[in-house]
Design a protein around this motif. Structure first.
Motif, PDB file in Angstrom:
ATOM      1  N   GLY A 144       0.787  -1.219   0.000  1.00  0.00           N
ATOM      2  CA  GLY A 144       0.000   0.000   0.000  1.00  0.00           C
ATOM      3  C   GLY A 144       0.820   1.269   0.000  1.00  0.00           C
ATOM      4  O   GLY A 144       0.300   2.362   0.183  1.00  0.00           O
ATOM      5  N   ARG A 190      -4.967   3.585   3.994  1.00  0.00           N
ATOM      6  CA  ARG A 190      -5.094   3.453   2.552  1.00  0.00           C
ATOM      7  C   ARG A 190      -5.591   2.107   2.097  1.00  0.00           C
ATOM      8  O   ARG A 190      -6.428   2.004   1.217  1.00  0.00           O
ATOM      9  N   SER A 229      -9.168   1.311   1.963  1.00  0.00           N
ATOM     10  CA  SER A 229     -10.022   2.035   1.005  1.00  0.00           C
ATOM     11  C   SER A 229      -9.533   1.835  -0.431  1.00  0.00           C
ATOM     12  O   SER A 229      -9.789   2.630  -1.313  1.00  0.00           O
ATOM     13  N   ARG A 230      -8.814   0.724  -0.638  1.00  0.00           N
ATOM     14  CA  ARG A 230      -8.247   0.441  -1.964  1.00  0.00           C
ATOM     15  C   ARG A 230      -9.139  -0.499  -2.767  1.00  0.00           C
ATOM     16  O   ARG A 230      -9.629  -1.494  -2.262  1.00  0.00           O
ATOM     17  N   TYR A 256      -7.193   1.849  -7.429  1.00  0.00           N
ATOM     18  CA  TYR A 256      -7.821   3.139  -7.128  1.00  0.00           C
ATOM     19  C   TYR A 256      -7.934   3.253  -5.626  1.00  0.00           C
ATOM     20  O   TYR A 256      -7.874   2.260  -4.911  1.00  0.00           O
ATOM     21  N   ASN A 257      -8.119   4.481  -5.165  1.00  0.00           N
ATOM     22  CA  ASN A 257      -8.338   4.676  -3.740  1.00  0.00           C
ATOM     23  C   ASN A 257      -9.481   5.644  -3.564  1.00  0.00           C
ATOM     24  O   ASN A 257      -9.453   6.748  -4.110  1.00  0.00           O
ATOM     25  N   THR A 258     -10.485   5.216  -2.821  1.00  0.00           N
ATOM     26  CA  THR A 258     -11.686   6.043  -2.693  1.00  0.00           C
ATOM     27  C   THR A 258     -11.382   7.391  -2.036  1.00  0.00           C
ATOM     28  O   THR A 258     -12.141   8.337  -2.200  1.00  0.00           O
ATOM     29  N   ASP A 259     -10.246   7.501  -1.314  1.00  0.00           N
ATOM     30  CA  ASP A 259      -9.892   8.773  -0.667  1.00  0.00           C
ATOM     31  C   ASP A 259      -9.190   9.765  -1.600  1.00  0.00           C
ATOM     32  O   ASP A 259      -9.531  10.932  -1.655  1.00  0.00           O
ATOM     33  N   GLN A 294     -12.541  -5.302  -4.008  1.00  0.00           N
ATOM     34  CA  GLN A 294     -11.649  -5.143  -2.871  1.00  0.00           C
ATOM     35  C   GLN A 294     -10.980  -6.495  -2.625  1.00  0.00           C
ATOM     36  O   GLN A 294     -11.649  -7.524  -2.534  1.00  0.00           O
ATOM     37  N   ASP A 308      -6.925  -7.291   1.616  1.00  0.00           N
ATOM     38  CA  ASP A 308      -6.965  -5.895   2.078  1.00  0.00           C
ATOM     39  C   ASP A 308      -7.891  -5.713   3.279  1.00  0.00           C
ATOM     40  O   ASP A 308      -8.176  -4.592   3.696  1.00  0.00           O
TER      41      ASP A 308
END
Ligand code: ATP
Ligand code: MG
Length: 224
Positions: free
Chosen positions: A17, A124, A127-128, A138-141, A160, A164
């Motif tokens: 990550g 991270r 939210s990956r 991608y990362n939702t943040d 997901q 993770d």
């Protein structure tokens, strides 16, 4: 003797990550290196239900490392197939024994180490989201897809990863500390380790880019 002889052999390291996948994508796009990701290769084997994939699946789902000899053979085989090309290894080597196996066959030009705080990483990973066929993440943040839940390039759904989940993330970070940090020492002592620190991939990337530009032109000069 021309630029066609220019070959660069690089490794990218960093905790799970840390942005390795994203930075690797940018490096391979910008500099034309072939990207070899051990995690992507293993997941492709699982998807295709190969014998090896089936054997390794439980290991990976639990956040444990697969055996050194298995992964070393797999990666060294792939490297042999692209002999003479520039490459970037991502996710391998993860142990000193893997680093030694690689060292027996190839001399590395550089090892790029992404140094990102563990706290940032934990946040991270959970939210990956991953596009499994390509390995795009991608990362939702901070790096969301254009359409939530779907890959930008193909429009296919994102997933997901099982590994993770929070408990598994803790285990992966632990194994990074005990098994992979010694690899950093190994490369530091060989004088090829280049560390980039930060909490945001977009801020780390320009430094990596400039470093590799310089590195490539210095190798270029040696060739000419
Ligand atoms: P990230 O891709 O964000 O860096 P990660 O490094 O944890 O995350 P991958 O590199 O995709 O994940 O690897 C997924 C899993 O595959 C690992 O947790 C491990 O089980 C296995 N694996 C990958 N590379 C190796 C390796 N070099 N040695 C042993 N096991 C590996
Ligand atoms: Mg990876």
């Amino acid at each position: 003797i021309g630029a066609s002889l220019l070959v660069i052999r690089a490794v990218i390291m960093g905790p799970p990550g840390s942005g390795k996948g994203t930075v690797s994508g940018r490096i391979t796009k910008t500099f034309g290196l072939k990207h070899i990701s051990s995690g992507d290769i293993l997941r492709a084997n699982i998807n295709a239900q190969t014998e090896l994939g089936l054997l390794m699946k439980s290991c990976i789902d639990q956040g444990q490392l697969v055996p050194d000899d298995v992964i070393s053979r797999l990666i060294l085989n792939d490297l042999r197939a692209i002999d003479g090309r520039s490459w970037l290894l991502d996710g391998f080597p993860r142990t000193v024994s893997q680093a030694e196996a690689l060292d027996d066959v190839y001399t590395l030009d550089t090892v790029i180490n992404l140094n990102v705080p563990f706290q940032t990483i934990k946040q991270r990973l959970t939210s990956r989201w991953t596009h499994l066929p390509s390995g795009r993440v991608y990362n939702t943040d901070f790096n969301p897809p254009k359409v939530p839940g779907f890959d930008d390039d193909t429009g296919e759904p994102l997933f997901q990863r099982d590994d993770d989940r929070p408990e598994t993330v803790t285990r992966r970070l632990k194994s990074y500390e005990t098994q992979t940090e010694p690899v950093l020492e190994y490369y530091r002592s060989k004088g090829v380790l280049e560390t980039f620190s930060g909490t945001e991939t977009n801020k780390i990337w320009p430094h990596v880019e400039v470093f590799l530009q310089r590195k490539l032109s210095s190798i270029n000069q040696k060739v000419e």
